[in-house]
Design an enzyme around this catalytic site. Structure first.
Site, PDB file in Angstrom:
ATOM      1  N   GLY A 226       0.182   4.720  -1.590  1.00 42.10           N
ATOM      2  CA  GLY A 226       0.396   3.358  -1.148  1.00 42.10           C
ATOM      3  C   GLY A 226      -0.890   2.718  -0.643  1.00 42.10           C
ATOM      4  O   GLY A 226      -1.984   2.999  -1.133  1.00 42.10           O
ATOM      5  N   SER A 227      -0.771   1.888   0.369  1.00 45.65           N
ATOM      6  CA  SER A 227      -1.907   1.081   0.823  1.00 45.65           C
ATOM      7  C   SER A 227      -3.012   1.887   1.500  1.00 45.65           C
ATOM      8  O   SER A 227      -4.099   1.343   1.717  1.00 45.65           O
ATOM      9  CB  SER A 227      -1.419  -0.019   1.770  1.00 45.65           C
ATOM     10  N   THR A 228      -2.767   3.144   1.833  1.00 48.43           N
ATOM     11  CA  THR A 228      -3.875   3.938   2.376  1.00 48.43           C
ATOM     12  C   THR A 228      -4.992   4.071   1.351  1.00 48.43           C
ATOM     13  O   THR A 228      -6.157   4.269   1.714  1.00 48.43           O
ATOM     14  CB  THR A 228      -3.421   5.348   2.813  1.00 48.43           C
TER      15      THR A 228
END
Length: 500
Positions: A226-228
């Site tokens: 995801g956004s990591t």
């Protein structure tokens, strides 16, 4: 000598030579294979007749040991210190199920005393009449941190028993300070010499409804980050000469190139703090705006965009064959993007085919924390003989520098701002959250994987963490900043003494 006698003599000589050749083949070429065969009970009986070495944490806390018994097996393997917390590190040693998983398997030859480096000890034990003993393994694990990581995971707000993992790393060395996985198990129940009870425990742990407690989710499971993964996407942009002030779309929805597919920001909202319909890269990172990052990689990065992205990911260790720590580690990957810019836009936000282990995401955070220098992670600090003489020490190893110091400082500043825009934020922590979709379900009802990667940039006790939680209790609203972040902060605070 007559012909019949000659033939018999020749035949006898051939048979003797065949016997010698077979004996040589078995004892020289097949010896290791036969010794390691899981059906060879004689080896296990021999190992149970000697004192297997201890496994200890970094402060000397014993997390695996062999104790004398009055049974036909001279020693029993025990896991005395919070065994469920340390099980992903230790693994187990069992007469029925052998040395499997964890340090027990990875350093089996040292622990059972057969390692060539223990030859002198074996010789001295034989000369002195002492019973054979195995060597010891000293790990890098901080026991208080390991307990915190496990108990924070196990007691998080989950739908049923929590499924997740935590890895904590010392950025400047690569030492793994904690490696927790839930649900976990008690290795004592498998190591018992009551084989009926061991079988019952094994059946319970491997049943269809057991949530795979034997799987070390920190290193064996792969997840969409995801956004990591926007840390890597940002690094790609910085490598390409773009900067923190690069302007990007703030639109709530953005059409991917050469595609009818749209990406949306969280809750379908425009990116906050926009001016004239755009935001800076720093603002896009702080508020985790998907549309901005898709545009960043597919439009703003010059040259061969996919090559820039994949090579940057590889420099952080994504796609490499893991060297082991020394346990086996699943191979992270960005997937096969080809020349598909739409796929690149989805990969830029850590979706599509991007898959990471929790360990790899911790390495990414640690690399930023270490000023852009990536260190090789390791779990074994040193190996010892039974009388505590060191036979091997692991030295910190620099792998490469995916970021310059200035680039690492730029991303650190972004992560500090990201933390302050996250629920329950804490000063002195640089972080990035992630809320990853992981199925093709069209009903939109799945519980996302909740991520949190972070480090402490302003303390003497440097630490980087990665957390994943698979089954947050809030369903679709189980965001990384809501359910995973408190776990990561608790681990950091236990190590640094902050947050009080």
């Amino acid at each position: 000598m007559n012909k019949p006698i000659q033939r018999v003599a020749v035949a006898a000589m051939v048979l003797v030579l065949a016997l010698l050749a077979n004996a040589t083949y078995i004892q020289v070429f097949k010896a290791d294979e036969l010794r390691d065969d899981s059906r060879n009970a004689r080896v296990l009986l021999d190992e149970y007749s000697r004192q297997r070495g201890v496994i200890v944490a970094s402060d000397g806390t014993v997390i695996a040991q062999s104790v004398p018994t009055d049974s036909k097996f001279k020693y029993l393997r025990q896991y005395p210190a919070d065994p469920r917390a340390f099980a992903p590190v230790t693994g187990y040693f069992s007469f029925v199920y052998r040395a499997d998983r964890g340090i027990e398997a990875a350093q089996d030859s040292v622990l059972n005393g057969n390692d060539d480096r223990l030859f002198t000890q074996r010789f001295m034990d034989m000369f002195s009449g002492r019973d054979p003993r195995g060597g010891n393994v000293v790990t890098t694990v901080d026991p208080s941190l390991q307990r915190t990581a496990y108990h924070e995971l196990a007691n998080a707000d989950c739908a049923g028993p929590c499924r997740g993992a935590v890895v904590a790393i010392e950025p400047g060395t690569g030492k793994i300070l904690a490696m927790a996985s839930t649900p976990s198990y008690d290795p004592n129940k498998i190591a018992t010499q009551d084989f009926t009870e061991a079988e019952k425990a094994w059946t319970a742990l491997t049943g269809d409804d057991a949530d795979s407690p034997l799987v070390n989710r920190a290193i064996s499971s792969l997840y969409p980050p995801g956004s990591t993964f926007k840390v890597v996407s940002t690094a790609t942009a910085l490598h390409a000469g773009l900067g923190a002030s690069t302007r990007l779309t703030a639109d709530a929805r953005w059409r991917l190139p050469d595609s009818d597919t749209y990406l949306s920001n969280d809750s379908g909202s425009t990116c906050p703090d926009a001016s004239g319909g755009t935001v800076t890269l720093t603002q896009a990172f702080e508020h985790s705006c998907n549309t901005a990052f898709a545009q960043l990689l597919t439009e703003k990065v010059p040259g061969k965009k996919v090559d820039e992205f994949t090579s940057t990911a590889k420099s952080f260790g994504v796609g490499e064959d893991p060297a082991g720590i020394p346990m086996p580690v699943a191979k992270s990957s960005v997937g096969d993007i080809g020349n598909d810019l739409a796929a690149l836009g989805q990969s830029a936000i850590g979706q599509r085919d991007v898959r990471l282990t929790v360990l790899e995401n911790a390495v990414i955070a640690a690399t930023v924390a270490n000023g852009g220098t990536r260190m090789r992670p390791y779990l074994v600090d040193k190996l010892q003989t039974a009388d505590l003489r060191t036979i091997s020490t692991t030295s910190p190893t620099t792998v490469n520098s995916p970021l310059t110091t200035d680039q690492a400082n730029t991303i650190t500043d972004m992560m500090l701002k990201s933390e302050q825009s996250t629920a329950g934020s804490q000063s002195g922590i640089a972080s990035k959250t992630g809320t990853a979709e992981h199925s093709d379900s069209s009903d939109g009802g799945e519980t996302p994987y909740a991520w949190y990667i972070a480090f402490s940039p302003n303390t003497n006790r440097r630490i980087a963490v990665a957390v994943i939680l698979e089954n947050g209790a809030q369903g679709q609203n189980s965001y990384g900043g809501v359910v995973a972040a408190p776990i990561g902060r608790a681990v950091i605070n236990t190590y640094t003494g902050g947050g009080r």
